[in-house]
Design a protein around this motif. Structure first.
Motif, PDB file in Angstrom:
ATOM      1  N   GLN A 136       0.756  -1.237  -0.072  1.00  0.00           N
ATOM      2  CA  GLN A 136       0.072  -0.065   0.079  1.00  0.00           C
ATOM      3  C   GLN A 136       0.918   1.023   0.080  1.00  0.00           C
ATOM      4  N   VAL A 137       0.429   2.227  -0.793  1.00  0.00           N
ATOM      5  CA  VAL A 137       1.158   3.490  -0.936  1.00  0.00           C
ATOM      6  C   VAL A 137       0.451   4.494  -0.833  1.00  0.00           C
ATOM      7  N   SER A 138       0.539   5.277   0.443  1.00  0.00           N
ATOM      8  CA  SER A 138      -0.496   6.577   0.850  1.00  0.00           C
ATOM      9  C   SER A 138       0.375   7.294   1.506  1.00  0.00           C
ATOM     10  N   SER A 139      -0.332   8.396   2.128  1.00  0.00           N
ATOM     11  CA  SER A 139       0.216   9.445   3.103  1.00  0.00           C
ATOM     12  C   SER A 139       0.706   8.532   4.324  1.00  0.00           C
ATOM     13  N   PRO A 140       1.746   8.993   4.785  1.00  0.00           N
ATOM     14  CA  PRO A 140       2.277   8.580   6.028  1.00  0.00           C
ATOM     15  C   PRO A 140       1.477   8.493   7.271  1.00  0.00           C
ATOM     16  N   THR A 141       0.482   9.642   7.279  1.00  0.00           N
ATOM     17  CA  THR A 141      -0.474   9.650   7.994  1.00  0.00           C
ATOM     18  C   THR A 141      -1.250   8.470   8.438  1.00  0.00           C
ATOM     19  N   PHE A 142      -1.536   7.831   7.386  1.00  0.00           N
ATOM     20  CA  PHE A 142      -2.383   6.689   7.408  1.00  0.00           C
ATOM     21  C   PHE A 142      -1.754   5.124   7.821  1.00  0.00           C
ATOM     22  N   ALA A 143      -0.310   5.344   8.161  1.00  0.00           N
ATOM     23  CA  ALA A 143       0.453   3.901   8.302  1.00  0.00           C
ATOM     24  C   ALA A 143      -0.198   3.208   9.496  1.00  0.00           C
ATOM     25  N   ASN A 144      -0.484   3.720  10.576  1.00  0.00           N
ATOM     26  CA  ASN A 144      -0.674   2.901  11.508  1.00  0.00           C
ATOM     27  C   ASN A 144      -2.076   3.267  12.079  1.00  0.00           C
ATOM     28  N   THR A 145      -3.180   3.594  11.431  1.00  0.00           N
ATOM     29  CA  THR A 145      -4.612   4.031  11.819  1.00  0.00           C
ATOM     30  C   THR A 145      -5.198   2.601  11.853  1.00  0.00           C
ATOM     31  N   PRO A 146      -6.186   2.682  13.014  1.00  0.00           N
ATOM     32  CA  PRO A 146      -7.125   1.474  13.092  1.00  0.00           C
ATOM     33  C   PRO A 146      -7.835   1.222  11.873  1.00  0.00           C
ATOM     34  N   LEU A 147      -8.291   2.162  10.901  1.00  0.00           N
ATOM     35  CA  LEU A 147      -8.901   2.123   9.817  1.00  0.00           C
ATOM     36  C   LEU A 147      -8.191   1.243   8.816  1.00  0.00           C
ATOM     37  N   THR A 148      -6.789   1.797   8.713  1.00  0.00           N
ATOM     38  CA  THR A 148      -5.673   1.161   7.783  1.00  0.00           C
ATOM     39  C   THR A 148      -5.530  -0.294   8.213  1.00  0.00           C
ATOM     40  N   LYS A 149      -5.541  -0.587   9.552  1.00  0.00           N
ATOM     41  CA  LYS A 149      -5.249  -1.926  10.102  1.00  0.00           C
ATOM     42  C   LYS A 149      -6.441  -2.890   9.752  1.00  0.00           C
ATOM     43  N   VAL A 150      -7.783  -2.575  10.052  1.00  0.00           N
ATOM     44  CA  VAL A 150      -8.717  -3.269   9.845  1.00  0.00           C
ATOM     45  C   VAL A 150      -9.245  -3.601   8.177  1.00  0.00           C
ATOM     46  N   ALA A 151      -8.898  -2.508   7.328  1.00  0.00           N
ATOM     47  CA  ALA A 151      -9.202  -2.524   5.831  1.00  0.00           C
ATOM     48  C   ALA A 151      -8.135  -2.539   5.043  1.00  0.00           C
ATOM     49  N   LEU A 152      -6.994  -2.322   5.187  1.00  0.00           N
ATOM     50  CA  LEU A 152      -6.002  -2.330   4.214  1.00  0.00           C
ATOM     51  C   LEU A 152      -4.586  -2.807   4.510  1.00  0.00           C
ATOM     52  N   SER A 153      -4.409  -3.432   5.445  1.00  0.00           N
ATOM     53  CA  SER A 153      -3.174  -4.063   5.895  1.00  0.00           C
ATOM     54  C   SER A 153      -2.692  -5.434   5.174  1.00  0.00           C
ATOM     55  N   GLY A 154      -1.659  -5.726   5.429  1.00  0.00           N
ATOM     56  CA  GLY A 154      -1.141  -7.151   4.725  1.00  0.00           C
ATOM     57  C   GLY A 154       0.004  -6.618   3.760  1.00  0.00           C
ATOM     58  N   GLY A 155       1.112  -7.154   3.891  1.00  0.00           N
ATOM     59  CA  GLY A 155       2.326  -6.765   3.076  1.00  0.00           C
ATOM     60  C   GLY A 155       3.009  -5.830   3.475  1.00  0.00           C
TER      61      GLY A 155
END
Length: 397
Positions: free
Chosen positions: A169-188
């Motif tokens: 995933q390539v996005s803003s550094p702000t989203f690196a460790n947010t709960p929404l990222t964890k549940v929706a877009l994490s992995g790899g």
């Protein structure tokens, strides 16, 4: 013959089954990553969007807030993406649907998990947490709630990574460790990049790192401009022109055997600032009667009744709003398939006792409890084409 006047007519409310339900299972955001992953040989994945042809390297570029109708209405501001309109949905020239509600937290969870809202459990901007009885903002994750129990399913990125596919995933550094990222877009792997140009370059590099790749990148500012200034403002058009150049930049760097898919989480509609178009819940005693919590957002409301008042609240909301909103009980909305073909037990109580989805260009604001949201020009959430239809543009190398 009895003569009736306008004062004693009672128009029928919009039928619940007249709402255009998203294309879950065959043409929704929840079907995109499973389709790409199935083409990469990831176990357990199904190619729901049958129009797409498998590729060895796949990149999804999600532009927050860029609906199909808005893109088609501005060809001069987005010449590159407009040239790709015929490529949408595997060359059919058709859009896909976001899912209900058409809002960021819900859509990102649908994208990343490959599941509809009734399964992944993020069925709105704000929903009631049955464990606490309080509203939970699923975009900002406030109040903080343990992410794993809230959304327990693995992401498609995680499954792809386990299957030997390079996932990133390539996005803003702000989203690196947010709960929404964890549940929706994490992995790899997660790669934080501040500028849009750097994200495009990084996404291309990640695609080239392996023979099989699944890469995601994201741009938020089109949505922000629409909320603040409207989807036909100079600011919004400027953002559209900028992201059009970003798409072209990424497309020109695709390594061999790649497919780039450009999509969005929802569209948007501008709502006029007058009493005919903005109904204020905080100033309407009828709508407030029997309501314990007001969730969702202005065009996609979850209404939680005080115990024993569910039927009365449903009746009242249908009488007051039923000509402009599809108003359903929780079970009616579930039966109609608004949230997908199945509802997990843990998700059932998060859905409102009453669910109201706008058909017309109207907004149910809450000026006191939601002052910032109530002041937005552009809004989204419901099942109208302007909100629900999103592109699936394709570039292959």
């Amino acid at each position: 013959m009895v003569q009736h006047t306008a004062w004693d007519t009672h128009p029928e409310p919009l039928p619940v089954d007249s709402a255009p339900v998203p294309e879950y299972g065959s043409g929704s955001l929840a079907d995109l990553l499973p389709t790409l992953a199935a083409g990469l040989g990831v176990p357990g994945m199904t190619a729901g969007i049958t129009e797409l042809t498998p590729a060895d390297r796949n990149c999804v570029f999600l532009i927050d807030g860029l609906g199909w109708e808005q893109l088609r209405a501005h060809p001069d501001d987005a010449p590159f993406m407009s040239s790709l309109l015929d490529s949408s949905r595997g060359g059919t020239g058709r859009p896909i649907t976001a899912g209900y509600p058409a809002t960021t937290a819900t859509s990102l969870a649908s994208v990343g998990t490959g599941l509809p809202p009734g399964a992944h459990g993020l069925p709105g901007y704000t929903v009631r947490d049955p464990a606490t009885g309080a509203l939970m903002n699923q975009l900002r994750w406030q109040p903080w709630t343990a992410p794993g129990p809230w959304q327990p399913y693995p992401t498609v990125f995680g499954l792809a990574h386990e299957a030997g596919v390079h996932a990133a995933q390539v996005s803003s550094p702000t989203f690196a460790n947010t709960p929404l990222t964890k549940v929706a877009l994490s992995g790899g792997e997660f790669h934080g990049r501040l500028s849009g140009e750097d994200r495009m370059d990084c996404a291309a590099q990640q695609l080239a790192r392996a023979d099989r790749a699944l890469v995601y990148t994201y741009y938020a500012e089109v949505d922000g401009a629409g909320h603040r200034f409207g989807v036909d403002s100079d600011t919004w058009r400027g953002q559209l022109a900028h992201v059009d150049r970003l798409v072209q930049r990424l497309a020109e760097q695709l390594p061999p055997r790649s497919a780039l898919y450009v999509t969005a989480d929802h569209g948007m509609v501008d709502v006029a600032f007058d009493e005919d178009h903005r109904i204020d819940f905080d100033e309407d005693w009828e709508l407030k009667a029997g309501v314990a919590l007001l969730g969702g957002e202005g065009r996609a409301r979850h209404v939680y009744a005080v115990p024993g008042a569910q039927s009365d609240v449903l009746t009242c909301w249908r009488e007051v709003l039923g000509e402009q909103f599809w108003v359903a009980s929780r079970d009616e909305a579930i039966e109609a398939g608004w949230f997908g073909p199945r509802i997990d037990d843990r998700v059932y109580g998060r859905i409102g006792d009453v669910v109201a989805a706008a058909r017309d260009d109207v907004l149910l604001i809450a000026s006191e409890r939601e002052p910032k949201e109530s002041a937005m020009v552009g809004n989204h959430g419901s099942m109208t084409p302007a909100e629900q239809l999103v592109p699936l543009l394709e570039v292959r190398s």
